[in-house]
Design an enzyme around this catalytic site. Structure first.
Site, mmCIF file in Angstrom:
data_model
loop_
_atom_site.group_PDB
_atom_site.id
_atom_site.type_symbol
_atom_site.label_atom_id
_atom_site.label_comp_id
_atom_site.label_asym_id
_atom_site.label_seq_id
_atom_site.Cartn_x
_atom_site.Cartn_y
_atom_site.Cartn_z
ATOM 1 N N TYR A 1 -1.114 -1.924 -5.191
ATOM 2 C CA TYR A 1 -1.591 -0.531 -5.274
ATOM 3 C C TYR A 1 -2.541 -0.249 -6.436
ATOM 4 O O TYR A 1 -2.486 0.819 -7.012
ATOM 5 C CB TYR A 1 -0.408 0.448 -5.348
ATOM 6 C CG TYR A 1 0.764 0.085 -4.484
ATOM 7 C CD1 TYR A 1 0.626 0.028 -3.094
ATOM 8 C CD2 TYR A 1 2.004 -0.195 -5.030
ATOM 9 C CE1 TYR A 1 1.701 -0.321 -2.282
ATOM 10 C CE2 TYR A 1 3.083 -0.538 -4.230
ATOM 11 C CZ TYR A 1 2.928 -0.597 -2.855
ATOM 12 O OH TYR A 1 3.997 -0.932 -2.070
ATOM 13 N N HIS A 2 -3.461 -1.163 -6.742
ATOM 14 C CA HIS A 2 -4.345 -0.949 -7.887
ATOM 15 C C HIS A 2 -5.824 -1.110 -7.547
ATOM 16 O O HIS A 2 -6.556 -1.793 -8.273
ATOM 17 C CB HIS A 2 -3.973 -1.927 -9.020
ATOM 18 C CG HIS A 2 -2.576 -1.797 -9.515
ATOM 19 N ND1 HIS A 2 -1.897 -2.819 -10.131
ATOM 20 C CD2 HIS A 2 -1.721 -0.744 -9.487
ATOM 21 C CE1 HIS A 2 -0.683 -2.424 -10.459
ATOM 22 N NE2 HIS A 2 -0.546 -1.163 -10.078
ATOM 23 N N PRO A 3 -6.347 -0.493 -6.479
ATOM 24 C CA PRO A 3 -7.775 -0.647 -6.172
ATOM 25 C C PRO A 3 -8.660 0.076 -7.189
ATOM 26 O O PRO A 3 -8.381 1.208 -7.569
ATOM 27 C CB PRO A 3 -7.900 -0.020 -4.779
ATOM 28 C CG PRO A 3 -6.783 0.973 -4.706
ATOM 29 C CD PRO A 3 -5.661 0.369 -5.496
#
Length: 534
Positions: free
Chosen positions: A470-472
């Site tokens: 969850y780190h774009p």
């Protein structure tokens, strides 16, 4: 409804809430904050121990999927992103992590002037309300509640002991000096409740400011551009088309997916790509949507004795009922846990300047983003991700219709050395899992079914099982004006446009070595302060 403001901010997530709060501190300035999602009324958002329920829910969520990933068995990966006041900070695991301070020096060297380690530290401290008090590394009195967790679930304590048995050192504060080692996360919670960007920065006293308008359920369709001057935005608000004008700036805080999509829909982006969808190029910026980076994660799941961890066995459900009662009465106990309690940083190989592997541990199952419930069973999950991938992907339009999702292609494992680093990460968590301290929590291994694997077998497991954590970031990156792939300057102002700014994770030139929520709020603190001083 008022239709003209000094600032129109798109996206009430980690950055947008900070920008709205800070800019509206000046009573002479009018601010409008728009959020496509609804109010944060879902109880599961606010109770930390209900993380698995809120993350696994399809509500409050954009429910994105990637394009098929060539190096991950052509799987389309699910990317949950927050669609609610607070954005992804309202549905995340509440892990407070800043990355390595050296990451910000790297930004400055890459052309993002003013983003050195010490400058970043100042703004981290400015945002923070640290439960253990102010010191060299932490701030107190800021809007973001950060709780120092001294003790986690018994299984988490054993995970930390297992890491020490495997050769890692105990870390009590991952933000004070070297962070290579193992411990427990600080959490973005306050008084036993989640502290999202919305609840932290836009509490009742801020929301009641007469110069601040917050519109939820407002779907922005495009930015209104006249020549190179940005005039406002076109949105659907309460089912009606509205034009909201900005006398000073439109500020895009919609995140690494929605911000480049919105720019391209507005004619700001790579001209050749826009022409495919019949969109006239207003400002030709080839870097919009490029440089997509994310942390790819692999997890190991073991089954435990029923009732021994958090789960859906009959024994655990009884424990959870008692925990909910305790929480309702005192805001204490198991339900105050973010569940993703254990943390660690390590190097995939000797000689690296800084750790490139991050560990997460949960005293329960964490698989497929909480969608798989493992009814009747208990277990533990050990996660590891590669922090500095060489892979670079992109976000592209799939349609000229703003309601349709863009094409998201992170190009996982396409970069040199990325697969090898993730294999090393998997082998590290397997080594920790083998230690005596965790033996009492492992009845049998589920994924994979055993830990004795060759590198080739680990690679196959990764291709079949790896997921986003969850780190774009990176799709509108900051940089020097002579860098044709830079989208904004170091303050987020979009090149070639007047009155248009980006403030969110898409600005990051390179992904930081940790969770991205706190860094995004830090960035918004710094940029909003610079704007107020101008």
């Amino acid at each position: 409804m008022r239709t003209e403001f000094d600032y129109v901010i798109v996206g009430a997530g980690s950055a947008g809430c900070v920008m709205a709060s800070r800019l509206s501190e000046d009573p002479s300035v009018s601010v409008c904050l728009l959020e496509a999602g609804g109010r944060d009324r879902d109880l599961r958002i606010h109770v930390p121990g209900m993380l698995g329920e809120i993350l696994g829910s399809r509500g409050n969520n954009w429910n994105y999927y990637t394009a098929p990933q060539l190096h991950l068995d052509n799987r389309r990966l699910y990317w949950p992103r927050g669609k609610v006041l607070g954005g992804s900070s309202a549905i995340n695991a509440m892990c407070y992590s800043r990355g390595d301070l050296g990451d910000y020096d790297d930004w400055a060297e890459a052309g993002a002037e003013g983003w050195s380690a010490m400058e970043a530290l100042h703004w981290f401290k400015k945002s923070e309300d640290y439960s253990a008090g102010e010191d060299q590394w932490h701030g107190q009195g800021g809007p973001l509640g950060v709780t120092k967790v001294f003790k986690g679930h018994p299984a988490t304590d054993q995970f930390v002991k297992a890491g020490i048995e495997a050769g890692l050192r105990r870390i009590d504060d991952f933000h004070a000096g070297s962070r290579e080692g193992i411990g427990v996360f600080d959490t973005t919670t306050r008084d036993g409740k989640r502290c999202s960007a919305y609840t932290g920065y836009l509490g009742p006293s801020v929301r009641d400011r007469s110069n601040l308008t917050i519109l939820s359920g407002a779907m922005v369709r495009r930015v209104l551009v006249d020549g190179t001057s940005v005039k406002g935005i076109d949105a659907i608000v309460d089912g009606e088309a509205k034009e909201l004008l900005a006398k000073r700036e439109v500020i895009l805080c919609a995140g690494a997916i929605n911000t480049p999509q919105l720019l391209m829909l507005s004619g700001v982006g790579p001209a050749g790509h826009l022409s495919v969808y019949g969109i006239s190029s207003v400002i030709d910026l080839p870097g919009v949507g490029e440089n997509l980076q994310d942390h790819l994660d692999i997890s190991l799941l073991a089954q435990s004795e029923p009732g021994k961890t958090i789960g859906y066995s009959l024994q655990s459900m009884g424990q959870m009922a008692l925990a909910l009662g305790e929480y309702a009465i005192s805001r204490k106990g198991l339900m105050t846990s973010n569940l993703a309690e254990g943390c660690g940083f390590a190097k995939s190989q000797e000689g690296l300047e800084k750790p490139d592997i991050q560990l997460h541990f949960l005293p329960g199952y964490s698989d497929r983003h909480g969608e798989e419930k493992f009814i009747g069973s208990n277990g533990i999950t050990l996660h590891a991700c590669h922090l500095y991938p060489a892979s670079r992907g992109r976000v592209r339009l799939g349609s000229a219709n703003p309601a349709e999702h863009p094409v998201i292609d992170p190009a996982y494992l396409s970069g040199e050395g990325d697969l090898e680093a993730l294999i090393a990460a998997a082998k590290l968590i397997a080594e920790i899992a083998r230690q005596p301290a965790l033996a009492g929590y492992v009845d049998k291994w589920l994924y994979p079914d055993n830990l004795d694997r060759t590198d080739e077998q680990w690679a196959s497991f990764i291709r079949a099982r790896a997921e986003t954590i969850y780190h774009p970031v990176g799709t509108c990156r900051m940089g020097r004006k002579d860098d044709e792939m830079a989208v904004t300057d170091s303050g987020g102002s979009v090149y070639g446009a007047t009155g248009l700014r980006v403030v969110d994770a898409s600005l990051m030139p390179s992904i930081i070595g940790g969770n991205t929520n706190a860094p995004v709020m830090m960035m918004a603190e710094k940029i909003s302060a610079t704007m107020k001083e101008a």
